[in-house]
Every structure is written in C-alpha cells, then in structure tokens.
Design a protein around this motif. Structure first.
Motif, PDB file in Angstrom:
ATOM      1  N   GLY A  15       0.821  -1.480  -0.610  1.00  0.00           N
ATOM      2  CA  GLY A  15       0.008  -0.549   0.117  1.00  0.00           C
ATOM      3  C   GLY A  15       0.753   0.939  -0.449  1.00  0.00           C
ATOM      4  O   GLY A  15       0.495   2.224  -0.136  1.00  0.00           O
ATOM      5  N   GLY A  16       2.090   0.672   0.468  1.00  0.00           N
ATOM      6  CA  GLY A  16       3.300   2.274   0.199  1.00  0.00           C
ATOM      7  C   GLY A  16       3.054   2.594  -0.617  1.00  0.00           C
ATOM      8  O   GLY A  16       3.177   2.355  -2.399  1.00  0.00           O
ATOM      9  N   SER A  17       4.555   2.911  -1.358  1.00  0.00           N
ATOM     10  CA  SER A  17       5.098   3.967  -2.083  1.00  0.00           C
ATOM     11  C   SER A  17       6.898   4.709  -2.476  1.00  0.00           C
ATOM     12  O   SER A  17       6.792   4.334  -1.443  1.00  0.00           O
ATOM     13  CB  SER A  17       4.200   5.327  -2.345  1.00  0.00           C
ATOM     14  N   LEU A  18       6.897   4.285  -3.294  1.00  0.00           N
ATOM     15  CA  LEU A  18       8.506   4.407  -3.589  1.00  0.00           C
ATOM     16  C   LEU A  18       8.482   5.357  -4.781  1.00  0.00           C
ATOM     17  O   LEU A  18       7.765   5.145  -6.075  1.00  0.00           O
ATOM     18  CB  LEU A  18       9.415   3.247  -3.708  1.00  0.00           C
ATOM     19  N   ARG A  19       9.811   5.988  -5.027  1.00  0.00           N
ATOM     20  CA  ARG A  19      10.207   6.246  -6.153  1.00  0.00           C
ATOM     21  C   ARG A  19      11.474   6.276  -6.902  1.00  0.00           C
ATOM     22  O   ARG A  19      12.200   6.375  -5.702  1.00  0.00           O
ATOM     23  CB  ARG A  19       9.772   8.465  -6.646  1.00  0.00           C
TER      24      ARG A  19
END
Length: 115
Positions: A15-19
């Motif tokens: 559910g999280g994010s990374l770039r």
C-alpha cells in the motif's frame, strides 16, 4: 555509450509508495526510449513502463493505474513513481534506454514490498 545509475529502491509496506530515479550520462542525445524493467527471483525480466522521446508512455497491465513513468530532460533523469505497492512488486528494478547504437542498462535497484 550511455551510463545509467538508478536510485530510490528500498523496503516499503504493501500500500505504500516508492520513487525510483535513473540518471543518464554520456551520449544521451541518442536516447529514443527510456524504460523500467524488473526481475523477481526465479522469473524472467519484464518491462514495467516506458516513455518515448515524444512522451508516449506504455505500462504493463500489472502496474497500470499504480505506477507512473516520467522524465526530466534538464536533469537527464527518468522516474518511476510506484504507488499502492503490492508484495508481488518485489523485484530488482532496472533502468534501460534504447539508442541508435543499442540498448543500455543500469545496475538495478532492489525493491522489496512487505505484506
């Protein structure tokens, strides 16, 4: 010759994010298509997303609506914004560019998504 350096990988919760970022150097004027691939353990490398010199983007069905590829020409950088991460997104992510002289690859950055 084109050199590619990826960064931004790491550990994220589902559910999280990374770039991810990929900086290109060298003969960058020859770059036509920039893309992100990934390879999970025991699986073949697959294309995740690509962006052409005319900004046409393409995504794998598995990441549509969750991942966004973009680029900053002034910084010679291509990004992969990954949202709503899933455990099945766990893989080594590679940046790649296509030029008239051939394809070039970065060294890869690990992305691990925990459930």
């Amino acid at each position: 010759q084109v050199q590619l350096v990826e960064s931004g990988g790491g550990l994220a919760q589902a559910g999280g994010s990374l770039r991810l970022s990929c900086v290109a150097s060298g003969s960058i004027f020859n770059i036509n298509i920039r893309a992100w691939y990934r390879q999970a353990p025991g699986k073949q490398r697959e294309k995740v997303a690509s962006i052409s010199s005319s900004s046409y983007t393409n995504y794998a069905d598995s990441v549509k609506g969750r991942f966004t590829i973009s680029r900053d020409n002034a910084k010679n950088t291509v990004y992969l914004q990954m949202n709503s991460l899933k455990p099945e997104d766990t893989a080594v992510y590679y940046c790649s560019v296509t030029t008239r002289g051939g394809d070039y690859w970065g060294q890869g950055t690990q992305v691990t998504v925990s459930s």
